[in-house]
Structures are given as structure tokens and as C-alpha cells.
Design a protein around this motif. Structure first.
Motif, PDB file in Angstrom:
ATOM      1  N   MET A  91       0.806  -1.215   0.000  1.00 10.61           N
ATOM      2  CA  MET A  91       0.000   0.000   0.000  1.00 10.61           C
ATOM      3  C   MET A  91       0.843   1.270   0.000  1.00 10.61           C
ATOM      4  O   MET A  91       0.305   2.388   0.011  1.00 10.61           O
ATOM      5  CB  MET A  91      -0.938   0.007   1.213  1.00 10.61           C
ATOM      6  CG  MET A  91      -1.907  -1.147   1.241  1.00 10.61           C
ATOM      7  SD  MET A  91      -3.044  -1.078   2.656  1.00 10.61           S
ATOM      8  CE  MET A  91      -4.007   0.376   2.230  1.00 10.61           C
ATOM      9  N   ASP A  92       2.165   1.112  -0.023  1.00  7.81           N
ATOM     10  CA  ASP A  92       3.097   2.237  -0.021  1.00  7.81           C
ATOM     11  C   ASP A  92       2.867   3.158   1.184  1.00  7.81           C
ATOM     12  O   ASP A  92       2.796   4.383   1.068  1.00  7.81           O
ATOM     13  CB  ASP A  92       2.987   3.034  -1.329  1.00  7.81           C
ATOM     14  CG  ASP A  92       4.198   3.950  -1.544  1.00  7.81           C
ATOM     15  OD1 ASP A  92       5.245   3.670  -0.936  1.00  7.81           O
ATOM     16  OD2 ASP A  92       4.072   4.950  -2.279  1.00  7.81           O
ATOM     17  N   VAL A  93       2.702   2.531   2.347  1.00 15.92           N
ATOM     18  CA  VAL A  93       2.529   3.261   3.601  1.00 15.92           C
ATOM     19  C   VAL A  93       3.559   2.718   4.590  1.00 15.92           C
ATOM     20  O   VAL A  93       3.739   1.515   4.697  1.00 15.92           O
ATOM     21  CB  VAL A  93       1.107   3.063   4.179  1.00 15.92           C
ATOM     22  CG1 VAL A  93       0.979   3.772   5.519  1.00 15.92           C
ATOM     23  CG2 VAL A  93       0.059   3.569   3.213  1.00 15.92           C
ATOM     24  N   ASN A  94       4.234   3.617   5.270  1.00 13.57           N
ATOM     25  CA  ASN A  94       5.251   3.146   6.227  1.00 13.57           C
ATOM     26  C   ASN A  94       5.076   3.756   7.606  1.00 13.57           C
ATOM     27  O   ASN A  94       6.021   3.842   8.383  1.00 13.57           O
ATOM     28  CB  ASN A  94       6.658   3.435   5.698  1.00 13.57           C
ATOM     29  CG  ASN A  94       6.888   4.920   5.455  1.00 13.57           C
ATOM     30  OD1 ASN A  94       5.971   5.729   5.573  1.00 13.57           O
ATOM     31  ND2 ASN A  94       8.115   5.274   5.104  1.00 13.57           N
ATOM     32  N   LYS A  95       3.859   4.181   7.927  1.00 17.08           N
ATOM     33  CA  LYS A  95       3.588   4.783   9.225  1.00 17.08           C
ATOM     34  C   LYS A  95       2.948   3.765  10.170  1.00 17.08           C
ATOM     35  O   LYS A  95       2.250   2.855   9.740  1.00 17.08           O
ATOM     36  CB  LYS A  95       2.665   5.998   9.079  1.00 17.08           C
ATOM     37  CG  LYS A  95       3.315   7.195   8.396  1.00 17.08           C
ATOM     38  CD  LYS A  95       2.373   8.376   8.380  1.00 17.08           C
ATOM     39  CE  LYS A  95       3.028   9.593   7.734  1.00 17.08           C
ATOM     40  NZ  LYS A  95       2.117  10.766   7.722  1.00 17.08           N
ATOM     41  N   ILE A  96       3.195   3.986  11.454  1.00 17.31           N
ATOM     42  CA  ILE A  96       2.548   3.187  12.487  1.00 17.31           C
ATOM     43  C   ILE A  96       2.242   4.125  13.660  1.00 17.31           C
ATOM     44  O   ILE A  96       3.096   4.919  14.068  1.00 17.31           O
ATOM     45  CB  ILE A  96       3.432   1.996  12.938  1.00 17.31           C
ATOM     46  CG1 ILE A  96       2.688   1.127  13.963  1.00 17.31           C
ATOM     47  CG2 ILE A  96       4.769   2.449  13.480  1.00 17.31           C
ATOM     48  CD1 ILE A  96       3.391  -0.195  14.258  1.00 17.31           C
ATOM     49  N   SER A  97       1.032   4.054  14.173  1.00 16.68           N
ATOM     50  CA  SER A  97       0.642   4.923  15.275  1.00 16.68           C
ATOM     51  C   SER A  97       1.349   4.503  16.554  1.00 16.68           C
ATOM     52  O   SER A  97       1.818   3.357  16.684  1.00 16.68           O
ATOM     53  CB  SER A  97      -0.869   4.890  15.468  1.00 16.68           C
ATOM     54  OG  SER A  97      -1.277   3.596  15.900  1.00 16.68           O
ATOM     55  N   ALA A  98       1.429   5.411  17.516  1.00 18.54           N
ATOM     56  CA  ALA A  98       2.079   5.110  18.793  1.00 18.54           C
ATOM     57  C   ALA A  98       1.401   3.946  19.522  1.00 18.54           C
ATOM     58  O   ALA A  98       2.090   3.043  20.023  1.00 18.54           O
ATOM     59  CB  ALA A  98       2.128   6.359  19.668  1.00 18.54           C
TER      60      ALA A  98
END
Length: 320
Positions: A91-98
Motif C-alpha cells: 500500500m506504499d505506507v510506512n507509518k505506524i501509530s504510537a
């Protein structure tokens, strides 16, 4: 507005960025496919081993009960990190929430700690089976095995509840980029803008204790096992004992070796690239290797597999 931004930067409210494996690779699409295949192999191998142990009455012994627990841990272990990593790449996403980062960290630390103690319980089981065979059925009853396995899960969760809240409460006021493919404690700590040296010493001492206790149990068990094997009169008995113990020792060396590198070696030995490669080994490759190590050299497992393969076609013929 400025105050909200400052608080988000200092309290860990904003998302983290997982740099991951794929940014380091020249062929990320190919690497993604390879890791996906390994992930499917790990799930199918461990699930099949659990099913095989559960379905064959001859494998309803303490040794195979602990092997099935190890397979269960490995299935959850690899599922904590790999699906998120693969989904981010697709999905071309590399974020992760705290909160998600904290949950991933908690599950990972819990499972790793549980596996440390389970490997010690497995060594103790082999000691009882080889050194005290007459008392083995009584001392290693089903209730005793459940107690040991539950204790391993509990001690692992203590590690998770201890390390995760402390790590995630440090202020992160600089870069949000975690140079890893999941939220591992040392990688997240590097982002903190406060002094973490005292906590790192505490974590180091806890890891030494957490490794020292199982290693002591494993070393003592195998020392007694080697002495008992040496006194055996039959070559067949020696061969069977060595075959059983060598599989377990292989898994112990692979898992503990990687853990010692990650949590006990000084920071001068670490680089982000080395840390990721070691984590790939014990997070992704170990869950694939463990079922193979325990099954390919195990006559009981191979016998149960052959029985399942022969009974299946015979049952289909009778149904026709």
C-alpha cells in the motif's frame, strides 16, 4: 496551534515511520514476494505440526506438547511483524501509530520472553526423560506440563508489561523514523530525546537475568544428559538420545545467539543494517526453521506423517 504541535512532538502522539527492509533493497518487489512465501511457509509448517501432534495419539507426550507450544508461539511471533510490513509495502505506507507500535512491541517482547523460558522447559523435560525415565510419567504429568507452559507465557508477559510502558513513555521530540521493520525496543529508544542510559542499564540487567536463568537450566540439564548418555550400554539408546537433544540444542543456539547480539552486546557492535539482518533471522527465518529441525530428524514425527498420508487414501477408498 503551536502548543498542540509541540505536545504531539514531545508526548508520542504522532505516528512513527518504519524505514523497514524494503528501502534498503534494490529489488523491493522481489523481496516482498520472498518474505510473503516464507511467511506462508512458517504458518503452514507450524500449523501442520500442531495438527499432526494433536491428531496422533503416539505424540501425546510432554516433549511433543512443548513442541506444539513452540509452534504456536512461532505462528503468533511471525504474525506480529510480517503482515504489517508486507501490507505497508503493497500500500506504499510506512507509518505506524504510537498505540499500534506499543502493541506490536508488547506482543513481540512477550513472545520472545515466553520462548526463552519454553526452551528451558523443553531442556528440563529431556533431562527428566533421559535421566529419570522411571519417574518421568509422574513428574512430567499433563498438569505439570500445563503448569510449565503457563509459567512460560506468564513470565513472557511480565517482560512485555515491564518494557513496553517504560519505553513508550519516553519523549520522542526528534526524528520519528525507526530504522527497523517493526517496533523493537532498542530501535525505538534511539529516537528518544531524553537520557535513556539508566533504563538501558536496567534493561541490560533484566535481559542478562532473563537469559541467565534459562541458560543455566539448559546447561545443567544437558550436562546431566551427557553424563547419562555416556553411561548407557546400548548404542541405539545413545543414538536416540543424541538425536532428540541435538534438535533442541540447534534451536536454542539459533534463538539465544540472536537475542544475545540484540540485547547484550555493547552499542559499538550495532548498526541499523546489522540489527535488521539479525532480526530478520530470528523473527522471520527461525519460525520456518524450527518445524523442519524438529520434524526432519524425528522418527516419531515422520512416522505420524507417513501414517497420516497412508490412512488418508485408504479412508477415501473405503468411502467409495
Amino acid at each position: 496551534m503551536a502548543n498542540v504541535t509541540w505536545m504531539a512532538n514531545h508526548t508520542g502522539w504522532s505516528d512513527f515511520i518504519l524505514v523497514g527492509l524494503f528501502r534498503q533493497s534494490k529489488h523491493p518487489a522481489l523481496l516482498c514476494v520472498v518474505i510473503f512465501v516464507i511467511f506462508l511457509m512458517a504458518l503452514s509448517e507450524n500449523a501442520f505440526l500442531i495438527l499432526l501432534i494433536h491428531s496422533d495419539a503416539h505424540l501425546h507426550t510432554p516433549m511433543y506438547f512443548f513442541i506444539s507450544q513452540l509452534s504456536l508461539m512461532d505462528m503468533v511471533y511471525i504474525s506480529v511483524t510480517v503482515p504489517k510490513m508486507l501490507l505497508d509495502q503493497v500500500m506504499d505506507v510506512n507509518k505506524i501509530s504510537a498505540p499500534a507500535c506499543g502493541m506490536q512491541m508488547f506482543l513481540y517482547v512477550t513472545l520472545a520472553g515466553s520462548e526463552f523460558f519454553l526452551l528451558a522447559a523443553m531442556a528440563y523435560d529431556r533431562y527428566m526423560a533421559i535421566c529419570h525415565p522411571l519417574r518421568y510419567p509422574v513428574l512430567m504429568s499433563y498438569k505439570a506440563c500445563l503448569f510449565l507452559a503457563s509459567g512460560c507465557w506468564f513470565l513472557g508477559s511480565v517482560d512485555g508489561f515491564m518494557f513496553t510502558p517504560i519505553t513508550m513513555t519516553f519523549p520522542f521530540c526528534g526524528s520519528r523514523e525507526i530504522y527497523h521493520f517493526f517496533c523493537e525496543v532498542p530501535a525505538v529508544l534511539k529516537l528518544s530525546c531524553s537520557d535513556t542510559s539508566i533504563y538501558e542499564i536496567f534493561m541490560y540487567l533484566c535481559c542478562v537475568l532473563m537469559l541467565l536463568v534459562p541458560v543455566t537450566i539448559i546447561s545443567s540439564s544437558y550436562l546431566c544428559i551427557l553424563l547419562t548418555i555416556h553411561r548407557m550400554n546400548t548404542a541405539e539408546g545413545k543414538k536416540k538420545a543424541f538425536a532428540t537433544c541435538s534438535s533442541h540444542l540447534t534451536v536454542v543456539i539459533l534463538f539465544y545467539g540472536a537475542a544475545i547480539y540484540t540485547y547484550m552486546l555493547p552499542s559499538s557492535y550495532h548498526t541499523p543494517e546489522k540489527d535488521m539482518m539479525v532480526s530478520v533471522f530470528y523473527t522471520i527465518l527461525t519460525p520456518v526453521l524450527n518445524p523442519l529441525i524438529y520434524s526432519l530428524r524425528n522418527k516419531d514425527i515422520m512416522g505420524a506423517l507417513n501414517k497420516m498420508l497412508t490412512v488418508g487414501p485408504a479412508f477415501q477408498k473405503t468411502m467409495k
